[in-house]
Design a protein around this motif. Structure first.
Motif, mmCIF file in Angstrom:
data_model
loop_
_atom_site.group_PDB
_atom_site.id
_atom_site.type_symbol
_atom_site.label_atom_id
_atom_site.label_comp_id
_atom_site.label_asym_id
_atom_site.label_seq_id
_atom_site.Cartn_x
_atom_site.Cartn_y
_atom_site.Cartn_z
ATOM 1 N N ILE A 88 -24.460 -34.244 12.607
ATOM 2 C CA ILE A 88 -23.444 -34.742 13.197
ATOM 3 C C ILE A 88 -22.694 -33.970 14.341
ATOM 4 N N GLU A 89 -23.155 -32.642 14.658
ATOM 5 C CA GLU A 89 -23.011 -31.744 15.352
ATOM 6 C C GLU A 89 -23.892 -32.210 16.726
ATOM 7 N N ARG A 90 -25.183 -32.376 16.440
ATOM 8 C CA ARG A 90 -26.102 -32.914 17.585
ATOM 9 C C ARG A 90 -25.507 -34.164 18.337
ATOM 10 N N ALA A 91 -24.949 -35.040 17.207
ATOM 11 C CA ALA A 91 -24.513 -36.180 17.822
ATOM 12 C C ALA A 91 -23.196 -36.238 18.500
ATOM 13 N N ARG A 92 -22.397 -35.001 18.257
ATOM 14 C CA ARG A 92 -21.263 -34.898 18.950
ATOM 15 C C ARG A 92 -21.475 -34.165 20.287
ATOM 16 N N VAL A 93 -22.775 -33.246 20.341
ATOM 17 C CA VAL A 93 -23.036 -32.922 21.727
ATOM 18 C C VAL A 93 -23.536 -33.925 22.619
ATOM 19 N N ARG A 94 -24.460 -34.949 22.046
ATOM 20 C CA ARG A 94 -24.667 -35.829 22.914
ATOM 21 C C ARG A 94 -23.621 -36.713 23.306
ATOM 22 N N GLN A 95 -22.766 -37.174 22.435
ATOM 23 C CA GLN A 95 -21.219 -37.876 22.896
ATOM 24 C C GLN A 95 -20.788 -37.320 24.002
ATOM 25 N N ILE A 96 -20.631 -35.952 24.135
ATOM 26 C CA ILE A 96 -19.902 -35.265 25.264
ATOM 27 C C ILE A 96 -20.886 -35.371 26.517
ATOM 28 N N VAL A 97 -21.979 -35.079 26.235
ATOM 29 C CA VAL A 97 -22.896 -35.155 27.222
ATOM 30 C C VAL A 97 -22.825 -36.532 27.951
ATOM 31 N N CYS A 154 -17.475 -26.018 23.168
ATOM 32 C CA CYS A 154 -17.250 -27.427 23.046
ATOM 33 C C CYS A 154 -17.230 -28.042 21.798
ATOM 34 N N VAL A 155 -18.828 -27.550 20.927
ATOM 35 C CA VAL A 155 -19.010 -27.881 19.656
ATOM 36 C C VAL A 155 -19.015 -26.591 18.991
ATOM 37 N N GLY A 156 -18.252 -26.221 18.220
ATOM 38 C CA GLY A 156 -18.112 -25.008 17.299
ATOM 39 C C GLY A 156 -18.148 -23.615 18.248
ATOM 40 N N ASN A 157 -19.064 -22.786 17.657
ATOM 41 C CA ASN A 157 -18.763 -21.083 18.473
ATOM 42 C C ASN A 157 -20.091 -21.066 19.126
ATOM 43 N N GLU A 158 -21.023 -21.662 19.571
ATOM 44 C CA GLU A 158 -22.014 -21.645 20.030
ATOM 45 C C GLU A 158 -22.301 -22.410 21.290
ATOM 46 N N VAL A 159 -22.761 -21.793 22.300
ATOM 47 C CA VAL A 159 -23.032 -22.632 23.536
ATOM 48 C C VAL A 159 -23.973 -23.717 23.385
ATOM 49 N N THR A 160 -23.640 -24.949 23.786
ATOM 50 C CA THR A 160 -24.789 -26.204 23.758
ATOM 51 C C THR A 160 -24.761 -26.945 24.986
ATOM 52 N N LEU A 161 -25.537 -27.693 25.120
ATOM 53 C CA LEU A 161 -25.589 -28.657 26.259
ATOM 54 C C LEU A 161 -24.316 -29.412 26.560
ATOM 55 N N ALA A 162 -23.621 -29.469 25.790
ATOM 56 C CA ALA A 162 -22.181 -30.003 26.065
ATOM 57 C C ALA A 162 -21.286 -29.196 27.119
ATOM 58 N N ASP A 163 -21.491 -27.863 26.646
ATOM 59 C CA ASP A 163 -20.727 -26.928 27.630
ATOM 60 C C ASP A 163 -21.631 -26.870 29.014
ATOM 61 N N CYS A 164 -22.972 -26.959 29.042
ATOM 62 C CA CYS A 164 -23.801 -27.028 30.172
ATOM 63 C C CYS A 164 -23.044 -28.226 30.999
ATOM 64 N N MET A 165 -22.722 -29.180 30.568
ATOM 65 C CA MET A 165 -22.265 -30.533 31.303
ATOM 66 C C MET A 165 -20.718 -30.350 31.762
ATOM 67 N N LEU A 166 -19.924 -29.698 30.885
ATOM 68 C CA LEU A 166 -18.404 -29.757 30.875
ATOM 69 C C LEU A 166 -18.248 -28.682 32.117
ATOM 70 N N THR A 185 -7.481 -27.586 26.061
ATOM 71 C CA THR A 185 -8.514 -27.409 25.349
ATOM 72 C C THR A 185 -9.920 -27.400 26.283
ATOM 73 N N ILE A 186 -9.911 -28.216 27.171
ATOM 74 C CA ILE A 186 -11.034 -28.136 28.054
ATOM 75 C C ILE A 186 -11.098 -26.935 28.941
ATOM 76 N N ALA A 187 -9.673 -26.244 29.494
ATOM 77 C CA ALA A 187 -9.326 -25.249 30.078
ATOM 78 C C ALA A 187 -9.750 -24.050 29.144
ATOM 79 N N ARG A 188 -9.564 -24.166 28.067
ATOM 80 C CA ARG A 188 -10.073 -22.921 27.502
ATOM 81 C C ARG A 188 -11.428 -22.665 27.022
ATOM 82 N N ILE A 189 -12.027 -23.687 26.783
ATOM 83 C CA ILE A 189 -13.421 -23.706 26.714
ATOM 84 C C ILE A 189 -14.214 -23.240 27.962
ATOM 85 N N VAL A 190 -13.632 -24.077 29.200
ATOM 86 C CA VAL A 190 -14.289 -23.478 30.279
ATOM 87 C C VAL A 190 -14.210 -21.943 30.727
#
Length: 212
Positions: A88-97, A154-166, A185-190
């Motif tokens: 489900i977390e992999r799917a969320r990353v892909r959704q954001i990407v 973006c998804v939990g407490n580890e950097v993922t491809l979603a953060d590399c997109m955002l 939330t976007i501002a905090r993550i970035v």
């Protein structure tokens, strides 16, 4: 050595640089100046017939399209994985990407903005309004999603491809004088990402072809 053809201010190139930096991979950069039209020249078309950046060369692998490159790097160089293990977390990353790569970036990249001005005769004001509209559409929805998926990133407490997109998409939004006031939330993550050395090293201003 890995070779990356890109442009310092290209958000798609920025995405790939982030993956390379996070994984600690050495790579050689080949700047392609989009402002000067180098992507249209025959020399570059022989490298990438589509005439876009980024483009990756890894020995006999020649690969275009940033998301494909990011996934290839993550699967080929598994140190520091950028996809979660849970489905489900992999799917969320892909959704954001996909929200950024499919729904936002194609409407706002340089060639589209040039077409609006040069071929359709739109003013700079109209062009910028177009840009901000599509960013706002995605960021409004993304803000709500991230409120349910985010930890430090973006998804939990580890950097993922979603953060590399955002982060690159936010970089672009700031170039067009957009603030993140409506997207806390976007501002905090970035802000969390931008403290990491990989994000600092991959930032557009720190590239060898960066211009004032």
């Amino acid at each position: 050595m890995l070779q990356l053809f890109g442009y310092w201010r290209s958000s798609a190139s920025f995405r790939v640089r982030l993956v390379l930096q996070l994984k600690g991979l050495d790579y050689e950069q080949h700047p392609v100046n989009l402002r000067q039209g180098e992507q249209k020249e025959k020399a570059y078309r022989r490298v990438n017939p589509q005439g876009l950046v980024p483009f990756l060369v890894d020995d006999d692998v020649h690969l275009g399209q940033s998301v494909a490159i990011m996934e290839y790097l993550d699967e080929t160089y598994p140190a520091y994985p950028l996809m979660p293990s849970a489905p489900i977390e992999r799917a969320r990353v892909r959704q954001i990407v996909n929200m950024i790569a499919c729904d936002t970036h194609p409407l706002n990249n340089l060639r589209v903005l040039h077409y609006l001005e040069q071929e359709l005769g739109q003013s700079k004001m109209a062009r910028d309004a177009w840009y901000r509209h599509w960013i706002d559409e995605t960021f409004t929805a993304l803000e709500q999603l991230l409120m349910t998926t985010a930890g430090i990133y973006c998804v939990g407490n580890e950097v993922t491809l979603a953060d590399c997109m955002l982060v690159p998409q936010v970089y672009n939004a700031r170039r067009f004088d957009m603030t993140l006031d409506d997207y806390p939330t976007i501002a905090r993550i970035v802000a969390n990402c931008e403290q990491l050395q990989a994000f600092i090293k991959a930032a557009p201003a720190n590239q060898p072809d960066a211009q004032p």
